[in-house]
Design a protein around this motif. Structure first.
Motif, PDB file in Angstrom:
ATOM      1  N   ALA A   8       5.193   6.423   6.417  1.00 36.93           N
ATOM      2  CA  ALA A   8       5.195   6.073   5.105  1.00 36.93           C
ATOM      3  C   ALA A   8       4.476   4.622   4.877  1.00 36.93           C
ATOM      4  O   ALA A   8       4.762   3.815   5.612  1.00 36.93           O
ATOM      5  CB  ALA A   8       6.847   5.916   4.671  1.00 36.93           C
ATOM      6  N   ILE A   9       3.518   4.692   3.916  1.00 40.50           N
ATOM      7  CA  ILE A   9       2.989   3.584   3.518  1.00 40.50           C
ATOM      8  C   ILE A   9       3.487   2.984   2.164  1.00 40.50           C
ATOM      9  O   ILE A   9       3.457   3.700   1.449  1.00 40.50           O
ATOM     10  CB  ILE A   9       1.385   3.627   3.406  1.00 40.50           C
ATOM     11  N   TYR A  10       4.310   2.062   2.197  1.00 41.50           N
ATOM     12  CA  TYR A  10       4.937   1.453   0.862  1.00 41.50           C
ATOM     13  C   TYR A  10       4.312   0.126   0.630  1.00 41.50           C
ATOM     14  O   TYR A  10       4.119  -0.721   0.979  1.00 41.50           O
ATOM     15  CB  TYR A  10       6.378   1.118   1.144  1.00 41.50           C
ATOM     16  N   VAL A  11       3.895   0.405  -0.783  1.00 42.10           N
ATOM     17  CA  VAL A  11       3.337  -0.714  -1.704  1.00 42.10           C
ATOM     18  C   VAL A  11       3.966  -0.948  -2.577  1.00 42.10           C
ATOM     19  O   VAL A  11       4.499  -0.171  -3.489  1.00 42.10           O
ATOM     20  CB  VAL A  11       1.800  -0.433  -1.887  1.00 42.10           C
ATOM     21  N   ARG A  12       4.362  -2.383  -3.038  1.00 48.28           N
ATOM     22  CA  ARG A  12       4.836  -2.825  -4.343  1.00 48.28           C
ATOM     23  C   ARG A  12       4.167  -4.099  -4.884  1.00 48.28           C
ATOM     24  O   ARG A  12       3.838  -4.786  -3.885  1.00 48.28           O
ATOM     25  CB  ARG A  12       6.517  -2.915  -3.951  1.00 48.28           C
ATOM     26  N   SER A  27      -5.332  -2.214   3.223  1.00 51.04           N
ATOM     27  CA  SER A  27      -4.775  -2.960   4.335  1.00 51.04           C
ATOM     28  C   SER A  27      -3.916  -1.987   5.139  1.00 51.04           C
ATOM     29  O   SER A  27      -3.999  -1.987   6.595  1.00 51.04           O
ATOM     30  CB  SER A  27      -4.150  -4.275   4.117  1.00 51.04           C
ATOM     31  N   CYS A  28      -2.992  -1.501   4.446  1.00 53.04           N
ATOM     32  CA  CYS A  28      -1.829  -0.860   5.128  1.00 53.04           C
ATOM     33  C   CYS A  28      -2.535   0.698   5.926  1.00 53.04           C
ATOM     34  O   CYS A  28      -2.448   0.758   7.059  1.00 53.04           O
ATOM     35  CB  CYS A  28      -0.750  -0.191   4.344  1.00 53.04           C
ATOM     36  N   LEU A  29      -3.554   1.186   5.328  1.00 51.16           N
ATOM     37  CA  LEU A  29      -4.157   2.421   5.635  1.00 51.16           C
ATOM     38  C   LEU A  29      -5.225   1.900   6.924  1.00 51.16           C
ATOM     39  O   LEU A  29      -5.030   2.738   7.986  1.00 51.16           O
ATOM     40  CB  LEU A  29      -4.974   3.054   4.748  1.00 51.16           C
ATOM     41  N   ASN A  30      -5.739   0.762   6.643  1.00 50.20           N
ATOM     42  CA  ASN A  30      -6.581   0.504   7.900  1.00 50.20           C
ATOM     43  C   ASN A  30      -5.659   0.073   9.123  1.00 50.20           C
ATOM     44  O   ASN A  30      -6.080   0.407  10.254  1.00 50.20           O
ATOM     45  CB  ASN A  30      -7.385  -0.911   7.663  1.00 50.20           C
ATOM     46  N   ALA A  77       4.119  -1.654   5.492  1.00 49.01           N
ATOM     47  CA  ALA A  77       4.078  -2.399   4.357  1.00 49.01           C
ATOM     48  C   ALA A  77       3.423  -3.657   4.544  1.00 49.01           C
ATOM     49  O   ALA A  77       3.044  -3.859   5.926  1.00 49.01           O
ATOM     50  CB  ALA A  77       5.285  -2.525   3.744  1.00 49.01           C
ATOM     51  N   TYR A  78       2.838  -3.957   3.706  1.00 49.03           N
ATOM     52  CA  TYR A  78       1.817  -5.128   3.821  1.00 49.03           C
ATOM     53  C   TYR A  78       2.594  -6.319   4.290  1.00 49.03           C
ATOM     54  O   TYR A  78       2.114  -7.185   5.188  1.00 49.03           O
ATOM     55  CB  TYR A  78       1.153  -5.622   2.545  1.00 49.03           C
ATOM     56  N   LEU A 104       9.938  -0.294  10.919  1.00 51.59           N
ATOM     57  CA  LEU A 104       9.482  -1.054  10.093  1.00 51.59           C
ATOM     58  C   LEU A 104       8.210  -1.919  10.609  1.00 51.59           C
ATOM     59  O   LEU A 104       8.722  -2.705  11.476  1.00 51.59           O
ATOM     60  CB  LEU A 104      10.446  -1.865   9.301  1.00 51.59           C
ATOM     61  N   ILE A 105       7.194  -1.610  10.173  1.00 54.54           N
ATOM     62  CA  ILE A 105       6.068  -2.595  10.444  1.00 54.54           C
ATOM     63  C   ILE A 105       5.345  -3.184   9.468  1.00 54.54           C
ATOM     64  O   ILE A 105       5.206  -2.470   8.305  1.00 54.54           O
ATOM     65  CB  ILE A 105       4.940  -1.727  11.377  1.00 54.54           C
ATOM     66  N   THR A 106       4.819  -4.264   9.224  1.00 53.05           N
ATOM     67  CA  THR A 106       4.306  -4.908   8.234  1.00 53.05           C
ATOM     68  C   THR A 106       2.985  -5.367   8.841  1.00 53.05           C
ATOM     69  O   THR A 106       2.872  -5.890   9.996  1.00 53.05           O
ATOM     70  CB  THR A 106       5.247  -6.179   7.557  1.00 53.05           C
ATOM     71  N   VAL A 107       1.990  -5.030   8.027  1.00 54.73           N
ATOM     72  CA  VAL A 107       0.590  -5.641   8.268  1.00 54.73           C
ATOM     73  C   VAL A 107       0.601  -7.428   8.777  1.00 54.73           C
ATOM     74  O   VAL A 107       0.093  -7.559   9.830  1.00 54.73           O
ATOM     75  CB  VAL A 107      -0.455  -5.356   7.511  1.00 54.73           C
ATOM     76  N   THR A 108       1.257  -8.012   7.923  1.00 55.00           N
ATOM     77  CA  THR A 108       1.254  -9.576   8.113  1.00 55.00           C
ATOM     78  C   THR A 108       1.924 -10.049   9.329  1.00 55.00           C
ATOM     79  O   THR A 108       1.709 -10.805   9.738  1.00 55.00           O
ATOM     80  CB  THR A 108       1.354 -10.222   6.891  1.00 55.00           C
ATOM     81  N   GLN A 109       3.330  -9.300   9.463  1.00 52.94           N
ATOM     82  CA  GLN A 109       4.332  -9.974  10.644  1.00 52.94           C
ATOM     83  C   GLN A 109       4.438  -8.799  11.715  1.00 52.94           C
ATOM     84  O   GLN A 109       5.081  -9.170  12.715  1.00 52.94           O
ATOM     85  CB  GLN A 109       5.489 -10.000  10.078  1.00 52.94           C
TER      86      GLN A 109
END
Length: 147
Positions: A8-12, A27-30, A77-78, A104-109
């Motif tokens: 799941a790619i979650y964007v808010r 960013s999430c898709l990449n 998520a981003y 749970l994975i975030t692009v930034t952390q």
């Protein structure tokens, strides 16, 4: 037969967000394409113009339903603020993710492992207790002044 992994790619985005939903989604898709097999099944959950103070968001509720049905193995998520700005909600989400063995994975952390999620849960619990003590103390002070 190996079950296909569903991510799941979650964007808010907030109403007046500096970063668009499209840029977070890209960013999430990449990130997913760089980190995982190309043939993973990706589902997008996008809440535009939604507050991070509550999990009561249409796409997020659909995501929770999919998590509870066992169809999601990972959320990307981003950043964690995109999921929620509420420690209480992060605490509740942590329990749901643990119960359903969802990463749970975030692009930034990066990845939030069970230890980190547990720490968020621990911190949330203590913040709630501190806030409760502060409110009680404030009410007691007001009662003393009113006498």
């Amino acid at each position: 037969m190996k079950q296909e992994q569903k991510i799941a790619i979650y964007v808010r985005t907030a109403r007046y967000s500096q970063q668009s939903a499209e840029s977070q989604q890209t960013s999430c898709l990449n990130f997913v394409e760089e980190q995982f097999e190309k043939d993973v099944n990706i589902e997008f959950y996008i809440d535009n113009g939604a507050s991070g103070n509550s999990l009561e968001r249409k796409s997020f509720q659909r995501l929770l339903s999919d998590i509870n049905s066992g169809s999601i193995q990972m959320i990307v998520a981003y950043d964690i603020k995109g999921i929620s700005r509420s420690n209480v909600d992060l605490n509740n989400l942590t329990k749901i993710l643990k119960e359903n063995k969802v990463q749970l994975i975030t692009v930034t952390q990066g990845e939030y492992n069970l230890l980190q999620l547990g720490m968020l849960e621990f911190i949330s619990k203590h913040l709630r207790e501190d806030m409760s003590r502060s409110v009680k103390f404030g009410l007691q002070q007001k009662q003393r002044i009113a006498r």
